[in-house]
Design an enzyme around this catalytic site. Structure first.
Site, short mmCIF file in Angstrom:
data_model
loop_
_atom_site.label_atom_id
_atom_site.label_comp_id
_atom_site.label_asym_id
_atom_site.label_seq_id
_atom_site.Cartn_x
_atom_site.Cartn_y
_atom_site.Cartn_z
CE LYS A 258 -3.09 2.62 3.07
NZ LYS A 258 -3.74 2.64 4.39
CG ASP A 263 -5.35 8.36 4.71
OD1 ASP A 263 -6.24 8.93 4.05
OD2 ASP A 263 -5.58 7.42 5.50
CE LYS A 270 -6.26 9.04 8.09
NZ LYS A 270 -6.73 7.86 8.84
CG ASP A 281 -1.86 5.31 5.17
OD1 ASP A 281 -1.73 4.24 5.79
OD2 ASP A 281 -2.93 5.67 4.65
CG ASP A 340 -9.67 7.60 7.12
OD1 ASP A 340 -8.62 7.69 6.45
OD2 ASP A 340 -9.67 7.57 8.36
CD GLU A 342 -6.67 5.43 2.72
OE1 GLU A 342 -5.54 5.04 3.07
OE2 GLU A 342 -7.58 5.69 3.53
NE ARG A 344 -10.74 -1.02 4.08
CZ ARG A 344 -11.25 -1.19 5.31
NH1 ARG A 344 -12.41 -1.80 5.47
NH2 ARG A 344 -10.60 -0.73 6.36
#
Length: 532
Positions: A258, A263, A270, A281, A340, A342, A344
């Site tokens: 990933k 993010d 967030k 991230d 959020d 995201e 996956r």
């Protein structure tokens, strides 16, 4: 760092030439065979200056009869590599500010050194001496420590030498992962990660890198991945790395990382507190690049593919909204209930793309859920897999590398909360079991091969005063690759092939036809994806 090994036993130990000598002892046999050192140990224990209890250390300056100007006595909990590493790191802290450029590490008779000890030492030294400098000019340009020598017996010398070589290669990979994670989001963009992949391919002839832009990603039909990038001015990239160390006919291991370089949560934004840490991230992507760096040095006889979907997740007028439905590369539609969640969404398309390599196994690595941090803290990475053999191999690699994982459940019942009235599935379930439902979501895109998922949200970086990337799980992944290469081409062959071989050719054909029939009835979406 310059890592060396040397042989010195008995009376020769006190005459080892170095700026500092770290002496690791265990409680069961705190003797070295060197009269000078043994007297120092005995006197220190008698005076209560030193005790043979884990974590204890005693610094002695210019001890009589010892060639090194600095001696540190260190007590290890036991003779295991993990305890040895902890003692060495403790010793380095004792001499870190004293200007020692060359440190030698010796051990008492109760501690026979293996390759794992030497590897653990190299990783411990690298971790203890790492300093981030890229955007911090005030940081020291170079640390004092330049050279580390491991002192062993003649019997242990070959294993120590091999372990140091492996440890140094893994340490280089870990350092790359840490450095990429520590870079601010305005430096480490998707384009930067693509350039880093290309740099690796230039440095190592066994690595080939391809970086796809938005137009190429659109052509592949990766609608889920692209939906995450919609709100950002930074263009997305899809990075494909290849390492060929075996025959082209041998199925590769595929690592999927990933790569969300920052993010915000998107429209489901967030809280502001701690959002700066969302530059980490892309820890999964960093670990794939770091693993390729280590593998290129070690040259195992195995084929390896790395896939990195990378973009930012930003809020803007063009961002994907909660309730939007996107179409993944597999053909499955996804209702985006929370922008959020995201990670996956970008991984699922990369996992579908992995099918074309006909992989022996696929492992995805992602800073995926805060729920995994709640469950496991920062000690273990979360491991999810329905494949017992693959899960076992990864757990074993984690233990060997001291980069551990803990297996979590993956029951089908957890998937109930992913049902949607408006798409094939939603991208989130409820709050309960969030790390598990995220893994179940990914499993919907992995039916064509053996698969495992590592949630590294708790292990990829540290917060607080020690804030920074850890480079995990480069150690685990590299050890896994080395173990598979050592076991040969059948090490992670499909479970069906192993079962069939044991049962005989007739049973193999019958089982294969049965499985093929089931797969054919379930795979229209995968066929469409393969054509794309």
């Amino acid at each position: 760092m310059d890592y060396r090994s040397t042989v010195a036993e008995g009376p020769a130990l006190s005459q080892v030439n170095a700026d500092a000598l770290l002496l690791v002892l265990t409680s069961d046999q705190a003797v070295t065979g060197d009269a000078v050192l043994d007297k120092l140990i005995k006197d220190a224990v008698a005076a209560d200056d030193f005790a043979l209890k884990a974590g204890r250390a005693l610094y002695i300056h210019r001890p009589a009869g010892v060639k090194a100007a600095r001696l540190v006595l260190l007590a290890a909990a036991d003779a295991k590599p993990k305890s040895y590493k902890a003692a060495v790191v403790k010793g380095l802290a004792q001499v870190k500010e004293l200007g020692a450029a060359h440190v030698a590490v010796a051990s008492g008779k109760g501690l026979a050194l293996s390759a794992d000890h030497a590897k653990a030492l190299a990783l411990g030294v690298a971790d203890a001496t790492y300093v981030y400098r890229h955007t911090k000019p005030s940081a020291s340009k170079a640390g004092a420590l330049k050279k580390v020598t491991v002192v062993s017996t003649q019997a242990d010398a070959a294993a120590v030498k091999a372990g140091l070589a492996q440890g140094q290669a893994v340490a280089e990979g870990v350092a790359l992962g840490r450095e990429l994670g520590n870079l601010p989001g305005n430096y480490c963009t998707p384009t930067h990660l693509g350039n880093e992949a290309k740099r690796l391919s230039r440095e190592f002839k066994h690595i080939k890198a391809e970086v796809l832009d938005r137009r190429a990603i659109e052509k592949l039909g990766m609608g889920s991945f692209l939906s995450v990038s919609n709100g950002s001015a930074q263009p997305p990239r899809f990075i494909i790395l290849r390492y060929q160390g075996a025959a082209a006919s041998q199925a590769p291991v595929v690592l999927v990382g990933k790569g969300i370089t920052f993010d915000t949560g998107g429209i489901s934004i967030k809280p502001g507190a701690g959002m700066d840490e969302m530059k980490f991230d892309m820890g999964g992507a960093a670990s794939v690049l770091g693993t390729f760096r280590a593998v290129a040095e070690l040259k195992p006889k195995i084929n390896l593919v790395g896939l990195i979907p990378t973009c930012e997740n930003m809020p803007s007028g063009s961002s994907t909204k909660p309730g939007d439905v996107v179409t993944s590369m597999s053909g499955q539609t996804i209702e985006v209930l929370n922008t959020d969640a995201e990670g996956r969404l970008i991984l699922c398309d990369a996992l579908t793309y992995a099918e074309r390599f006909k992989p022996a196994a696929v492992v995805d690595i992602a800073t995926l859920t805060g729920a995994c941090v709640v469950a496991l803290g920062n000690v273990h990475s979360g491991l999810f897999s329905a494949d017992e053999q693959l899960a076992g191999a990864l757990l074993e690699a984690g233990q060997q590398s001291l980069d551990t994982a803990w297996r979590m459940p993956l029951d089908e019942e957890y998937g109930e909360s992913l049902k949607s009235n408006f798409a094939d599935l939603g991208n989130v379930g409820g709050r309960e079991g969030g790390a598990i439902t995220a893994a179940v979501f990914l499993s919907k895109f992995t039916k064509a091969y053996r698969w495992a998922h590592l949630d590294i949200a708790g292990s990829a970086w540290k917060s607080g005063g020690a804030k920074g990337g850890t480079g995990r799980p480069v150690g685990l992944l590299t050890q896994f690759i080395l173990n598979q290469a050592a076991a040969g081409k059948d090490a992670i062959a499909p479970q069906l092939a192993k079962t069939a071989k044991a049962q005989g050719k007739a049973t193999a054909g019958k089982t294969a036809r049965k499985v093929a029939g089931k797969t054919a009835r379930k795979a229209p979406a995968r066929k469409a994806a393969a054509k794309a």
